[in-house]
Design a protein around this motif. Structure first.
Motif, PDB file in Angstrom:
ATOM      1  N   ASP A 102       0.563  -1.696  -0.079  1.00 48.71           N
ATOM      2  CA  ASP A 102      -0.464  -0.052  -0.011  1.00 48.71           C
ATOM      3  C   ASP A 102       0.827   1.261   0.069  1.00 48.71           C
ATOM      4  N   THR A 103       1.242   1.844  -1.115  1.00 50.98           N
ATOM      5  CA  THR A 103       1.444   3.089  -1.124  1.00 50.98           C
ATOM      6  C   THR A 103       1.291   4.864  -0.132  1.00 50.98           C
ATOM      7  N   SER A 104       0.298   4.103   0.848  1.00 53.01           N
ATOM      8  CA  SER A 104      -0.420   5.213   2.096  1.00 53.01           C
ATOM      9  C   SER A 104       0.766   4.823   3.309  1.00 53.01           C
ATOM     10  N   TYR A 105       1.864   3.472   3.121  1.00 54.64           N
ATOM     11  CA  TYR A 105       2.635   3.264   3.914  1.00 54.64           C
ATOM     12  C   TYR A 105       3.722   3.293   3.803  1.00 54.64           C
ATOM     13  N   ALA A 156       4.314   6.215   1.899  1.00 55.68           N
ATOM     14  CA  ALA A 156       4.329   8.305   2.531  1.00 55.68           C
ATOM     15  C   ALA A 156       4.309   8.235   3.455  1.00 55.68           C
ATOM     16  N   ILE A 157       4.221   7.159   4.597  1.00 55.91           N
ATOM     17  CA  ILE A 157       3.779   7.417   6.222  1.00 55.91           C
ATOM     18  C   ILE A 157       5.911   7.425   6.154  1.00 55.91           C
ATOM     19  N   LYS A 162       7.514  10.189   5.548  1.00 56.36           N
ATOM     20  CA  LYS A 162       7.473  11.584   5.978  1.00 56.36           C
ATOM     21  C   LYS A 162       8.408  11.382   7.679  1.00 56.36           C
TER      22      LYS A 162
END
Length: 129
Positions: A66-69, A71-72, A75
């Motif tokens: 999952d690309t949201s992970y 991104a996290i 960050k």
């Protein structure tokens, strides 16, 4: 792409020599030289970050992560590097108290940013039970 480590080391040596000369007579200028050198070194290394990010994107695409992970994680890495840089600048200026607070703020932000990943892992563990 070859890392310009020679450039980075030379900038650091020149800045250190300038700081050593300036510190006894103009300590405020010595701090400015240290900050400027840090920004230049950070800028020099930041251009290599894009390649690293692309590599991580390719790897995550291959394993269907999952690309949201991702991104996290980016960050979190950014917060860690920026807080380390800020804390070192504070230490160089003799402000160890402020440096410690920058480090603490970075740790709190990292925990905050990582909470979705921790929650997801917790849900995964609960689902396995």
């Amino acid at each position: 792409m070859q890392v310009g480590i020679v450039q980075i080391v030379m900038i650091a040596i020149v800045a250190t020599l300038l700081i050593a000369v300036l510190k006894p007579h103009r300590p405020e200028m010595a701090i400015m030289v240290g900050i400027a050198a840090g920004v230049i070194i950070l800028g020099t290394t930041a251009r290599y970050l894009e390649e690293v990010l692309e590599l991580i994107r390719q790897i995550s695409g291959r394993i269907n992560l999952d690309t949201s992970y991702i991104a996290i994680v980016f960050k979190i890495i950014a917060v860690a590097y920026l807080c380390e840089f800020g804390a070192q600048v504070c230490k160089d200026a003799g402000e160890t108290g402020i440096s410690a607070k920058v480090e603490l703020a970075g740790k709190v932000l990292i925990v905050y940013l990582s909470s979705p990943i921790m929650l997801s892992l917790l849900n995964l563990l609960i689902g396995m039970i």
